[in-house]
Design a protein around this motif. Structure first.
Motif, PDB file in Angstrom:
ATOM      1  N   LEU A  34       0.861  -1.186   0.000  1.00 25.43           N
ATOM      2  CA  LEU A  34       0.000   0.000   0.000  1.00 25.43           C
ATOM      3  C   LEU A  34       0.893   1.230   0.000  1.00 25.43           C
ATOM      4  O   LEU A  34       2.055   1.154   0.410  1.00 25.43           O
ATOM      5  CB  LEU A  34      -0.861   0.054   1.267  1.00 25.43           C
ATOM      6  CG  LEU A  34      -2.182  -0.673   1.307  1.00 25.43           C
ATOM      7  CD1 LEU A  34      -2.832  -0.509   2.671  1.00 25.43           C
ATOM      8  CD2 LEU A  34      -3.117  -0.194   0.227  1.00 25.43           C
ATOM      9  N   LEU A  50      -8.552   0.261  -1.856  1.00 25.07           N
ATOM     10  CA  LEU A  50      -9.209  -0.828  -1.142  1.00 25.07           C
ATOM     11  C   LEU A  50     -10.410  -1.333  -1.916  1.00 25.07           C
ATOM     12  O   LEU A  50     -11.161  -0.563  -2.506  1.00 25.07           O
ATOM     13  CB  LEU A  50      -9.653  -0.356   0.244  1.00 25.07           C
ATOM     14  CG  LEU A  50      -8.574   0.263   1.131  1.00 25.07           C
ATOM     15  CD1 LEU A  50      -9.157   0.642   2.474  1.00 25.07           C
ATOM     16  CD2 LEU A  50      -7.384  -0.654   1.286  1.00 25.07           C
ATOM     17  N   VAL A  55      -6.886  -5.313  -0.449  1.00 24.03           N
ATOM     18  CA  VAL A  55      -6.241  -4.335  -1.319  1.00 24.03           C
ATOM     19  C   VAL A  55      -6.615  -4.686  -2.760  1.00 24.03           C
ATOM     20  O   VAL A  55      -6.763  -5.866  -3.108  1.00 24.03           O
ATOM     21  CB  VAL A  55      -4.706  -4.390  -1.121  1.00 24.03           C
ATOM     22  CG1 VAL A  55      -3.992  -3.476  -2.088  1.00 24.03           C
ATOM     23  CG2 VAL A  55      -4.341  -4.047   0.316  1.00 24.03           C
TER      24      VAL A  55
END
Length: 112
Positions: A34, A50, A55
């Motif tokens: 991320l 998201l 993810v």
């Protein structure tokens, strides 16, 4: 660096949405799964990163390809949210739309 109107989430909310402890979210950031930016002194993650249950598929691999090509976090974020009429849309929209191969191909081409 990102548009001020882009929806972002503070790390505790990211942890809640992912169903993970906050320290695991910090680990995802350290591992390059991320990306976050600082707004008003608070680390935030773009909500577009998201998806239901985790993810966005293909995002961690795309981040890795761009990092390996020498891109900074700021440059990666900018690239992911910049319109590309040949996709069409932005790379993050393409990833969310299950067009990850095309996005990764373009990311690899940037390294040359």
């Amino acid at each position: 660096m990102l548009a001020p109107d882009l929806e972002v989430l503070p790390l505790p909310e990211v942890a809640e949405r992912l169903g993970l402890p906050i320290n695991r979210v910090h680990q995802l950031l350290r591992d390059g799964q991320l990306l976050a930016e600082r707004r008003g002194g608070v680390l935030v993650v773009p909500a577009a990163f998201l998806a239901a249950g985790g993810v966005v598929k293909g995002l961690p691999g795309t981040i890795t390809v761009l990092r390996d090509s020498g891109f900074s976090t700021e440059e990666i974020l900018r690239w992911l949210f910049t319109e590309d009429e040949t996709l069409p849309g932005t790379p993050i929209e393409a990833l969310r739309g299950d067009r990850g191969r095309e996005v990764k191909r373009r990311a690899q081409a940037l390294g040359f």
